[in-house]
Design an enzyme around this catalytic site. Structure first.
Site, PDB file in Angstrom:
ATOM      1  N   GLY A  23       0.801  -1.227   0.000  1.00 14.32           N
ATOM      2  CA  GLY A  23       0.000   0.000   0.000  1.00 14.32           C
ATOM      3  C   GLY A  23       0.829   1.270   0.000  1.00 14.32           C
ATOM      4  N   THR A  24       2.116   1.159   0.284  1.00 12.16           N
ATOM      5  CA  THR A  24       2.954   2.370   0.427  1.00 12.16           C
ATOM      6  C   THR A  24       4.300   2.184  -0.269  1.00 12.16           C
ATOM      7  N   GLY A  25       5.038   3.269  -0.354  1.00 12.84           N
ATOM      8  CA  GLY A  25       6.460   3.254  -0.707  1.00 12.84           C
ATOM      9  C   GLY A  25       6.815   2.433  -1.940  1.00 12.84           C
ATOM     10  N   LEU A  26       7.860   1.639  -1.786  1.00 15.89           N
ATOM     11  CA  LEU A  26       8.384   0.884  -2.926  1.00 15.89           C
ATOM     12  C   LEU A  26       7.425  -0.220  -3.348  1.00 15.89           C
ATOM     13  N   ARG A  73       3.365 -11.124  10.496  1.00 18.74           N
ATOM     14  CA  ARG A  73       3.929 -11.913  11.601  1.00 18.74           C
ATOM     15  C   ARG A  73       2.999 -13.033  12.045  1.00 18.74           C
ATOM     16  N   TYR A 153      23.105  -4.015   3.287  1.00 20.60           N
ATOM     17  CA  TYR A 153      23.741  -4.373   4.564  1.00 20.60           C
ATOM     18  C   TYR A 153      23.311  -5.766   5.031  1.00 20.60           C
ATOM     19  N   GLY A 195      19.626   0.110  -2.876  1.00 19.94           N
ATOM     20  CA  GLY A 195      20.279   1.167  -2.096  1.00 19.94           C
ATOM     21  C   GLY A 195      19.202   2.140  -1.675  1.00 19.94           C
ATOM     22  N   PRO A 196      19.550   3.400  -1.408  1.00 30.39           N
ATOM     23  CA  PRO A 196      18.540   4.348  -0.932  1.00 30.39           C
ATOM     24  C   PRO A 196      17.577   4.850  -2.020  1.00 30.39           C
ATOM     25  N   ARG A 205      11.985   7.077   9.596  1.00 30.97           N
ATOM     26  CA  ARG A 205      12.587   6.248  10.649  1.00 30.97           C
ATOM     27  C   ARG A 205      14.108   6.163  10.587  1.00 30.97           C
TER      28      ARG A 205
HETATM   29  C1  HXC Z   1      14.023   2.294  19.997  1.00 33.83           C
HETATM   30  C2  HXC Z   1      11.888   1.559  19.467  1.00 33.83           C
HETATM   31  C3  HXC Z   1      11.769   2.560  18.466  1.00 33.83           C
HETATM   32  C4  HXC Z   1      12.870   3.457  18.280  1.00 33.83           C
HETATM   33  C5  HXC Z   1       9.935   1.395  18.485  1.00 33.83           C
HETATM   34  N1  HXC Z   1      10.730   0.871  19.432  1.00 33.83           N
HETATM   35  N2  HXC Z   1      10.546   2.427  17.882  1.00 33.83           N
HETATM   36  N3  HXC Z   1      12.994   1.423  20.206  1.00 33.83           N
HETATM   37  N4  HXC Z   1      13.968   3.280  19.060  1.00 33.83           N
HETATM   38  N5  HXC Z   1      12.838   4.409  17.362  1.00 33.83           N
HETATM   39  C6  HXC Z   1      10.418  -0.238  20.327  1.00 33.83           C
HETATM   40  C7  HXC Z   1       9.213   0.043  21.197  1.00 33.83           C
HETATM   41  O1  HXC Z   1       9.546   0.826  22.330  1.00 33.83           O
HETATM   42  C8  HXC Z   1       8.761  -1.376  21.568  1.00 33.83           C
HETATM   43  O2  HXC Z   1       9.568  -1.947  22.561  1.00 33.83           O
HETATM   44  C9  HXC Z   1       9.067  -2.160  20.285  1.00 33.83           C
HETATM   45  O3  HXC Z   1      10.052  -1.397  19.573  1.00 33.83           O
HETATM   46  C10 HXC Z   1       7.834  -2.350  19.413  1.00 33.83           C
HETATM   47  O4  HXC Z   1       7.312  -1.056  19.113  1.00 33.83           O
HETATM   48  P1  HXC Z   1       5.806  -0.818  18.674  1.00 33.83           P
HETATM   49  O5  HXC Z   1       5.654   0.625  18.398  1.00 33.83           O
HETATM   50  O6  HXC Z   1       4.890  -1.459  19.685  1.00 33.83           O
HETATM   51  O7  HXC Z   1       5.721  -1.725  17.354  1.00 33.83           O
HETATM   52  P2  HXC Z   1       4.717  -1.647  16.128  1.00 33.83           P
HETATM   53  O8  HXC Z   1       3.546  -0.757  16.426  1.00 33.83           O
HETATM   54  O9  HXC Z   1       4.455  -3.062  15.711  1.00 33.83           O
HETATM   55  O10 HXC Z   1       5.577  -0.881  14.983  1.00 33.83           O
HETATM   56  C11 HXC Z   1       6.630  -1.518  14.343  1.00 33.83           C
HETATM   57  C12 HXC Z   1       7.770  -0.550  14.041  1.00 33.83           C
HETATM   58  C13 HXC Z   1       7.275   0.700  13.267  1.00 33.83           C
HETATM   59  C14 HXC Z   1       8.832  -1.330  13.248  1.00 33.83           C
HETATM   60  C15 HXC Z   1       8.380  -0.088  15.370  1.00 33.83           C
HETATM   61  O11 HXC Z   1       8.361   1.563  12.988  1.00 33.83           O
HETATM   62  C16 HXC Z   1       6.565   0.321  11.982  1.00 33.83           C
HETATM   63  O12 HXC Z   1       5.358   0.097  11.982  1.00 33.83           O
HETATM   64  N6  HXC Z   1       7.319   0.221  10.839  1.00 33.83           N
HETATM   65  C17 HXC Z   1       6.774  -0.215   9.536  1.00 33.83           C
HETATM   66  C18 HXC Z   1       7.320   0.567   8.371  1.00 33.83           C
HETATM   67  C19 HXC Z   1       8.823   0.708   8.330  1.00 33.83           C
HETATM   68  O13 HXC Z   1       9.532   0.536   9.329  1.00 33.83           O
HETATM   69  N7  HXC Z   1       9.332   1.079   7.147  1.00 33.83           N
HETATM   70  C20 HXC Z   1      10.770   1.319   6.938  1.00 33.83           C
HETATM   71  C21 HXC Z   1      11.371   0.229   6.122  1.00 33.83           C
HETATM   72  S1  HXC Z   1      12.937   0.763   5.517  1.00 33.83           S
HETATM   73  P3  HXC Z   1       9.189  -1.895  24.165  1.00 33.83           P
HETATM   74  O14 HXC Z   1      10.084  -2.894  24.796  1.00 33.83           O
HETATM   75  O15 HXC Z   1       9.489  -0.482  24.583  1.00 33.83           O
HETATM   76  O16 HXC Z   1       7.729  -2.250  24.271  1.00 33.83           O
HETATM   77  C22 HXC Z   1      13.984  -0.563   5.529  1.00 33.83           C
HETATM   78  C23 HXC Z   1      15.379  -0.469   4.889  1.00 33.83           C
HETATM   79  C24 HXC Z   1      15.804   0.862   4.407  1.00 33.83           C
HETATM   80  O17 HXC Z   1      13.679  -1.570   5.990  1.00 33.83           O
HETATM   81  C25 HXC Z   1      17.246   0.936   3.988  1.00 33.83           C
HETATM   82  C26 HXC Z   1      17.573   2.327   3.506  1.00 33.83           C
HETATM   83  C27 HXC Z   1      18.867   2.464   2.840  1.00 33.83           C
HETATM   84  P1  NAP Z   2       7.482   1.454   3.709  1.00 30.91           P
HETATM   85  O1  NAP Z   2       6.685   2.280   2.768  1.00 30.91           O
HETATM   86  O2  NAP Z   2       7.436   1.770   5.167  1.00 30.91           O
HETATM   87  O3  NAP Z   2       7.097  -0.055   3.472  1.00 30.91           O
HETATM   88  C1  NAP Z   2       6.953  -1.025   4.471  1.00 30.91           C
HETATM   89  C2  NAP Z   2       5.595  -1.661   4.304  1.00 30.91           C
HETATM   90  O4  NAP Z   2       5.500  -2.815   5.147  1.00 30.91           O
HETATM   91  C3  NAP Z   2       4.441  -0.734   4.670  1.00 30.91           C
HETATM   92  O5  NAP Z   2       3.471  -0.762   3.660  1.00 30.91           O
HETATM   93  C4  NAP Z   2       3.874  -1.335   5.951  1.00 30.91           C
HETATM   94  O6  NAP Z   2       2.471  -1.111   6.023  1.00 30.91           O
HETATM   95  C5  NAP Z   2       4.218  -2.808   5.754  1.00 30.91           C
HETATM   96  N1  NAP Z   2       4.308  -3.515   7.020  1.00 30.91           N
HETATM   97  C6  NAP Z   2       5.087  -3.193   8.091  1.00 30.91           C
HETATM   98  N2  NAP Z   2       4.870  -4.040   9.088  1.00 30.91           N
HETATM   99  C7  NAP Z   2       3.947  -4.949   8.656  1.00 30.91           C
HETATM  100  C8  NAP Z   2       3.325  -6.070   9.247  1.00 30.91           C
HETATM  101  N3  NAP Z   2       3.615  -6.452  10.494  1.00 30.91           N
HETATM  102  N4  NAP Z   2       2.427  -6.779   8.510  1.00 30.91           N
HETATM  103  C9  NAP Z   2       2.121  -6.385   7.247  1.00 30.91           C
HETATM  104  N5  NAP Z   2       2.692  -5.329   6.631  1.00 30.91           N
HETATM  105  C10 NAP Z   2       3.588  -4.623   7.334  1.00 30.91           C
HETATM  106  O7  NAP Z   2       9.044   1.504   3.317  1.00 30.91           O
HETATM  107  P2  NAP Z   2       9.791   1.208   1.926  1.00 30.91           P
HETATM  108  O8  NAP Z   2      10.983   2.072   1.918  1.00 30.91           O
HETATM  109  O9  NAP Z   2       8.854   1.248   0.793  1.00 30.91           O
HETATM  110  O10 NAP Z   2      10.304  -0.291   2.151  1.00 30.91           O
HETATM  111  C11 NAP Z   2       9.879  -1.357   1.307  1.00 30.91           C
HETATM  112  C12 NAP Z   2      10.927  -2.445   1.295  1.00 30.91           C
HETATM  113  O11 NAP Z   2      12.129  -1.975   0.695  1.00 30.91           O
HETATM  114  C13 NAP Z   2      11.336  -2.974   2.661  1.00 30.91           C
HETATM  115  O12 NAP Z   2      11.574  -4.362   2.588  1.00 30.91           O
HETATM  116  C14 NAP Z   2      12.626  -2.265   2.940  1.00 30.91           C
HETATM  117  O13 NAP Z   2      13.442  -2.966   3.852  1.00 30.91           O
HETATM  118  C15 NAP Z   2      13.212  -2.266   1.547  1.00 30.91           C
HETATM  119  N6  NAP Z   2      14.274  -1.292   1.306  1.00 30.91           N
HETATM  120  C16 NAP Z   2      13.969   0.025   1.213  1.00 30.91           C
HETATM  121  C17 NAP Z   2      14.971   0.927   0.928  1.00 30.91           C
HETATM  122  C18 NAP Z   2      14.693   2.391   0.747  1.00 30.91           C
HETATM  123  O14 NAP Z   2      15.634   3.157   0.523  1.00 30.91           O
HETATM  124  N7  NAP Z   2      13.449   2.842   0.817  1.00 30.91           N
HETATM  125  C19 NAP Z   2      16.285   0.485   0.777  1.00 30.91           C
HETATM  126  C20 NAP Z   2      16.562  -0.869   0.897  1.00 30.91           C
HETATM  127  C21 NAP Z   2      15.535  -1.753   1.155  1.00 30.91           C
HETATM  128  P3  NAP Z   2       1.653  -1.018   7.431  1.00 30.91           P
HETATM  129  O15 NAP Z   2       2.470  -0.146   8.329  1.00 30.91           O
HETATM  130  O16 NAP Z   2       0.336  -0.447   7.034  1.00 30.91           O
HETATM  131  O17 NAP Z   2       1.527  -2.418   7.933  1.00 30.91           O
END
Ligand code: HXC
Ligand code: NAP
Length: 289
Positions: A23-26, A73, A153, A195-196, A205
């Site tokens: 639904g989002t991003g990549l 999960r 990484y 990459g990015p 984040r």
């Molecule tokens: C330290 C943190 C934290 C932070 C959360 N936690 N954020 N700890 N620093 N910034 C801790 C919380 O305190 C909690 O632990 C535990 O992690 C779970 O947090 P919740 O908020 O309850 O989890 P949840 O609601 O399930 O959210 C999951 C999430 C959130 C991963 C924390 O960020 C999310 O929904 N992300 C989905 C999208 C996403 O991350 N996209 C980016 C992908 S980019 P405690 O013990 O305190 O309860 C990528 C690669 C990019 O993957 C590479 C770029 C080059």
């Molecule tokens: P993003 O938009 O945050 O994508 C992550 C997606 O995963 C969101 O749609 C999120 O939706 C979903 N998600 C997270 N937790 C989930 C859960 N528990 N169950 C089901 N869905 C879940 O970020 P993005 O940058 O596009 O990342 C996409 C992929 O590319 C990831 O695998 C990331 O590691 C990889 N990647 C990204 C980059 C970059 O530069 N952007 C670089 C290298 C690799 P909900 O929160 O609604 O669940």
């Protein structure tokens, strides 16, 4: 630079593709291009309203979209989503394991739950879908294609994102394991290491304001630019299409040379002014005598 679609019209015609995090991003950008190429899509993540919005945007395409929420999960959610998809489309041809969770933090600040949450979304989420759909494909003798999104990484590791690095490393090992074990069933399994590529999810984040004020990340890249989403979508579409039928167990890096640039022993000598090289050469040649 050419940021347009690369594959022939209809290259994914009638393929049914399940995209986690679609639904989002990549995931959204790749899904959009799959639809342009004639695919039907299942998009899944936790937030139904986000999926519905994306599905509405995709209405302009001929293919159908099933937006269906669930948590990667939870294997019960995964089972329900796969069953609903099969009810609607009768088959699933491709799986794109794209959902992820991540945030930057010094590892010593993490609680066990903070580590769990990343490992569970990235690694468990990927094996939940791969296992259930893989079993279905084997049972139905359906030649499926899996594509996993990792990061560079996954093999170098990285400070400040240790849980993500550990999880992506696991996904990479899973990719190669299944590629060899399930090739006999006609299942292919590959990965992309981007990459990015700017997305809101990653940038909020990983590069929040206080970080981005310390250094200009884009300027630090060897090509001085981020990836364009279409560049990734082109590669992903190829790797899911029949054109890549001989590709299996591969991880394709798409990072403008970033990780190699940061890894090479002498790469930092780029900083030495060109004018200094004559002197350096004289010194080095002098040592020979
Ligand atoms: C330290 C943190 C934290 C932070 C959360 N936690 N954020 N700890 N620093 N910034 C801790 C919380 O305190 C909690 O632990 C535990 O992690 C779970 O947090 P919740 O908020 O309850 O989890 P949840 O609601 O399930 O959210 C999951 C999430 C959130 C991963 C924390 O960020 C999310 O929904 N992300 C989905 C999208 C996403 O991350 N996209 C980016 C992908 S980019 P405690 O013990 O305190 O309860 C990528 C690669 C990019 O993957 C590479 C770029 C080059
Ligand atoms: P993003 O938009 O945050 O994508 C992550 C997606 O995963 C969101 O749609 C999120 O939706 C979903 N998600 C997270 N937790 C989930 C859960 N528990 N169950 C089901 N869905 C879940 O970020 P993005 O940058 O596009 O990342 C996409 C992929 O590319 C990831 O695998 C990331 O590691 C990889 N990647 C990204 C980059 C970059 O530069 N952007 C670089 C290298 C690799 P909900 O929160 O609604 O669940």
């Amino acid at each position: 630079m050419n940021f347009s679609g690369m594959l022939k019209e209809g290259a994914l015609k009638d393929k049914v593709i399940l995209v986690t995090g679609g639904g989002t991003g990549l995931g959204k950008s790749m899904g959009k291009y799959f639809m342009e190429l004639g695919a039907h899509l299942i998009i899944t993540s936790r937030r139904q309203e986000v999926l519905d919005e994306t599905a509405t945007e995709f209405n302009e395409y001929h293919g159908e979209v099933l937006p269906i929420s669930g948590d990667v999960r939870d294997h019960k959610d995964v089972k329900r989503i796969i069953e609903s998809s099969l009810d609607k489309f009768g088959k699933i041809d491709c799986l794109l394991n794209n959902a992820a969770g991540n945030f930057i933090s010094p590892t010593e600040r993490l609680t066990p739950k903070a580590f769990d949450v990343i490992i569970d979304i990235v690694l468990k989420g990927t094996y939940n879908y791969s296992l259930l759909l893989g079993k279905h494909w084997i049972d139905k003798k359906h030649p499926g294609v899996m594509l996993n999104i990792v990061t560079t990484y996954a093999w170098t590791g990285s400070s400040f994102v240790a849980p993500s690095a550990a999880a992506k490393g696991g996904v990479l090992a899973l990719t190669r394991s299944l590629a060899s074990e399930w090739v006999k069933y006609g299942i292919r399994c590959n990965a992309i290491a981007p990459g990015p590529f700017p997305t809101k999810g990653a940038w909020d984040r990983l590069f929040p304001k206080p970080i981005s004020t310390f250094f200009n990340f884009e300027k630090s890249l060897p090509m001085k630019r981020y990836g364009n989403h279409q560049e990734l979508a082109n590669l992903a579409a190829y790797m899911l299409s029949d054109y890549s039928g001989y590709m299996n167990g591969e991880v394709v890096t798409l990072d403008g040379g970033e990780w190699i640039y940061n890894a090479g022993e002498f790469n930092k000598l780029e900083k030495i002014p060109k004018t200094a090289w004559a002197l350096i050469e004289r010194v080095v040649r002098g040592k020979k005598k």
